[in-house]
Design an enzyme around this catalytic site. Sequence first.
Site, PDB file in Angstrom:
ATOM      1  N   CYS A 265      -4.514   5.303   7.573  1.00 27.81           N
ATOM      2  CA  CYS A 265      -5.172   6.574   7.262  1.00 27.81           C
ATOM      3  C   CYS A 265      -5.542   7.304   8.549  1.00 27.81           C
ATOM      4  O   CYS A 265      -4.673   7.709   9.306  1.00 27.81           O
ATOM      5  CB  CYS A 265      -6.361   6.344   6.325  1.00 27.81           C
ATOM      6  SG  CYS A 265      -6.977   7.873   5.570  1.00 27.81           S
TER       7      CYS A 265
ATOM      8  N   HIS B 240      -3.731   3.858   1.823  1.00 29.03           N
ATOM      9  CA  HIS B 240      -4.575   2.675   2.015  1.00 29.03           C
ATOM     10  C   HIS B 240      -3.914   1.480   1.334  1.00 29.03           C
ATOM     11  O   HIS B 240      -4.094   1.279   0.127  1.00 29.03           O
ATOM     12  CB  HIS B 240      -5.967   2.911   1.420  1.00 29.03           C
ATOM     13  CG  HIS B 240      -6.803   3.831   2.218  1.00 29.03           C
ATOM     14  ND1 HIS B 240      -7.591   3.422   3.262  1.00 29.03           N
ATOM     15  CD2 HIS B 240      -6.958   5.184   2.132  1.00 29.03           C
ATOM     16  CE1 HIS B 240      -8.209   4.466   3.793  1.00 29.03           C
ATOM     17  NE2 HIS B 240      -7.826   5.554   3.126  1.00 29.03           N
TER      18      HIS B 240
ATOM     19  N   GLU C 265      -4.752  -1.553   1.502  1.00 28.06           N
ATOM     20  CA  GLU C 265      -5.810  -2.466   1.057  1.00 28.06           C
ATOM     21  C   GLU C 265      -6.431  -2.039  -0.269  1.00 28.06           C
ATOM     22  O   GLU C 265      -7.130  -2.821  -0.901  1.00 28.06           O
ATOM     23  CB  GLU C 265      -6.893  -2.594   2.138  1.00 28.06           C
ATOM     24  CG  GLU C 265      -7.849  -1.421   2.262  1.00 28.06           C
ATOM     25  CD  GLU C 265      -7.334  -0.199   3.003  1.00 28.06           C
ATOM     26  OE1 GLU C 265      -8.137   0.726   3.232  1.00 28.06           O
ATOM     27  OE2 GLU C 265      -6.132  -0.147   3.356  1.00 28.06           O
TER      28      GLU C 265
END
Length: 194
Positions: free
Chosen positions: A77, A175, A177
Amino acid sequence: MKIAIIDYGAGNVKSIEFALQRLGYSSELTSNADTVKAADRVIFPGVGEASSAMKMLKSTGLDRLIPALEQPVLGICLGMQLMCNYCEEGDTKGLNIFDVKVVKFNNQLKVPQVGWNTIFDLKTDLFNGIEENAYMYLVHSFYVPAYRDSIANSSYGVNYSVALHKNNFYGVQFHPEKSGEIGEQILKNFIEIR
């Protein structure tokens, strides 16, 4: 496998740590130059505003360390955006790893772009096992236009780079994650890159 997550006060690090744990890897959150240099893999997260984040990097010397790293580095990001040479947000000079400017989405679009979007034109081993048009989670108001170092694209009013690669440096606007099993596969692919 030593994995360092760069700590400069601008990252969503807990989600990254938990995703790595689910994959069976431990990591160390650090701003220590020696620890970062000794790591096998480095993750450069980022959430927030570009100029403030760059000031934090400069205050710790990480702005000089990151571009000099030789092991695989993954910017996530804002981390990816700071790896570029310039960001319109806060009129910010970046780390000059990727020779491209980060620009703001058109004012006619709802910004920030928040939510799930598809990624396509997937290239490199970072996307092994990932199908074209897989969904990733994004939150951003600025983007990297499509250019030569793009290894994946997305579309939000315009086609843009959602992942970059140059030498040992990788960057993703999304993202991983927070993108479920597909995102975790991308993290696993990064860790296993040779």
